[in-house]
Design a protein around this motif. Structure first.
Motif: not given
Length: 485
Positions: A244-246, A250-252, A270-271, A460-461
């Motif tokens: 969730r945080e990534s 990254t918007k993925i 992501l990496m 995301t807020f």
């Protein structure tokens, strides 16, 4: 160090206390268990103090069950030793004299320890440590050893509190350090400020309203700013939280990550997120724990990593002990928030706890499905009384994320009706909107709300408004205070 004590005086004081509990009132403002040299004496005084404060009688008979019966002291069992203390007791009026000597010897030991620590530190000084730093540490240790003279059970004088407050403000003004924990969510920080030590912040929310997402976003923001974060996650695994945080960065979306629906460029992003954030001071407890264990792990975390932020998501997913299983959800919630507030005060850290709203709270007094009802969903504002139980009573702030879109989706009119077109317009307008409602606060004006954007795929807020234009913060003027209830 063994000569810096007087075991006989410790014995005389304890004997006087166990024979006449009224002696405790003469010494309780000065003497603490840690002032005793003999470990058994510390345990005896600690347990006797607790019993007397609870209105019970502390005697050789009643206190022995709280001590290690298998311990030996000078060849005597604990029971024999307690009997000896009582037999050799001196009058209670002598207790203050004994207490003064025990206290002074404890200070002597602290000063000697500080001096010896300084000598060792100087002899083993690393090249990157200056002598001045070692001297300041020694001065701090000496000040701590002497400061107990002005305290009662660890209480801080108002003068000291004023000094600390002014120093904190001075640091914040100079830009060296803000007061409290920052968390990289400007709209909310403008509403309630940073999260400060001793505060309990309740994040309330109905299902799918984003309370867990908001908790994670605050936690990650604090960790990015360098604050140690310990999070009890009773609902999501550590891996899910990391995804969730990534996704926010990254918007993925988490869904794409789980299904492997990524291209090489996505995987590279992501990496990069992993490499940039793997050393953040963010620790996730994903195994279910009882309330006592939650508090124990939080204490251990702060002791090892330092003061930061404690997050509990959510209070209804804390395991219950056998004695707690009979409590209703609302009763257990009140116990949890009371303990979490105590924990915040004890650790001098902010504690953020997520809580559920009552079921069907947004369907109260529901009328027919018409335009008026749909408008009522948009106009509805969550209140602190919507929380299960009275969990808000220990909170410094109650924040409730609110997304009308979720409730509109639950009340879709017939597809071929005239109302359906209006419903579609409302749904499309509210899809990427959210509000953070300050439903209760000890420090800020409430109720208040801040308009936010909401990105569903990445949960995301985000701040709305064009560059240079701050988001709208709207404070409701309520002429009748009872309307808040």
């Amino acid at each position: 160090m063994s000569e810096i004590c007087n075991i006989e005086v410790e014995q005389l004081l304890l004997g006087a206390l166990l024979i006449n509990n009224e002696a405790f009132g003469l010494i309780s403002g000065q003497l603490l268990p840690e002032h005793f040299y003999e470990p058994l004496h510390k345990a005896i005084y600690d347990n006797a103090s607790k019993m007397i404060r609870a209105g019970k009688i502390a005697s050789p008979i009643t206190i022995k069950s709280y001590l290690d019966e298998n311990a030996k002291v000078g060849g005597l069992t604990v029971s024999q030793y307690l009997a000896r203390l009582a037999a050799e007791a001196m009058p209670a009026m002598m207790a203050p004299t004994y207490a003064n000597e025990i206290y002074d010897l404890a200070v002597d030991r602290s000063l000697i320890n500080g001096a010896e620590d300084l000598i060792r530190a100087v002899r083993n000084r690393a090249p990157n440590v200056s002598p001045k730093e070692l001297g300041e540490q020694a001065i701090s240790a000496i000040t701590t050893a002497l400061s107990d003279e002005d305290t009662i059970y660890g209480a801080t004088s108002f003068g000291e509190a004023c000094d600390d407050a002014l120093a904190a403000t001075s640091q914040a003004y100079s830009g060296k350090k803000t007061v409290g924990v920052s968390y990289r969510l400007p709209p909310l920080e403008r509403l309630i400020g940073p999260l400060c030590g001793g505060q309990l912040i309740i994040l309330g929310g109905a299902t799918k309203q984003g309370k867990s997402a908001l908790a994670g976003q605050i936690a990650m923001g604090a960790a990015i700013d360098g604050f140690p974060v310990w999070m009890y996650s009773g609902e999501m695994t550590a891996m899910e939280l990391a995804m969730r945080e990534s996704s926010r960065d990254t918007k993925i979306s988490v869904n794409r990550q789980k299904r492997g629906k990524v291209v090489e460029a996505d995987y590279e992003r992501l990496m990069q997120f992993r490499n940039a954030n793997r050393d953040r001071p963010f620790y996730i407890q994903e195994n279910r724990l009882t309330l006592d264990l939650v508090m124990e792990r939080a204490r251990a975390f702060v002791q090892r990593k330092g003061k930061g932020l404690i997050v509990v998501d959510h209070i209804g997913l804390i395991d219950r002990t056998k004695s707690e299983k009979s409590l209703a959800d609302w009763e257990f919630g009140q116990v949890v928030t009371m303990k979490l507030k105590q924990l915040a005060r004890e650790l001098d850290c902010p504690v953020l706890g997520c809580a559920q709203l009552k079921k069907n709270v947004f369907n109260e007094n529901r009328g027919p499905l018409n335009e008026k009802f749909l408008q009522s969903i948009l106009n509805r504002r969550p209140r602190y009384t919507d929380l299960i139980g009275a969990v808000e009573r220990d909170a410094d702030h109650v924040i409730i994320p609110f997304r009308p879109f979720v409730f509109l989706k639950e009340h879709e009119p017939s597809e071929h009706s005239d109302l359906h077109l209006l419903w579609e317009e409302m749904v499309n307008d509210q899809k990427n909107k959210a509000k953070l409602v300050l439903a209760l606060s000890r420090e800020a004006n409430w109720p208040a709300e801040v308009e936010m954007g909401w990105d569903g795929p990445t949960t995301t807020f985000y701040e709305t408004g064009s560059a240079g234009e701050s988001e709208l913060i709207r404070r409701e003027a309520i002429s009748n205070p009872m309307a808040l209830l």
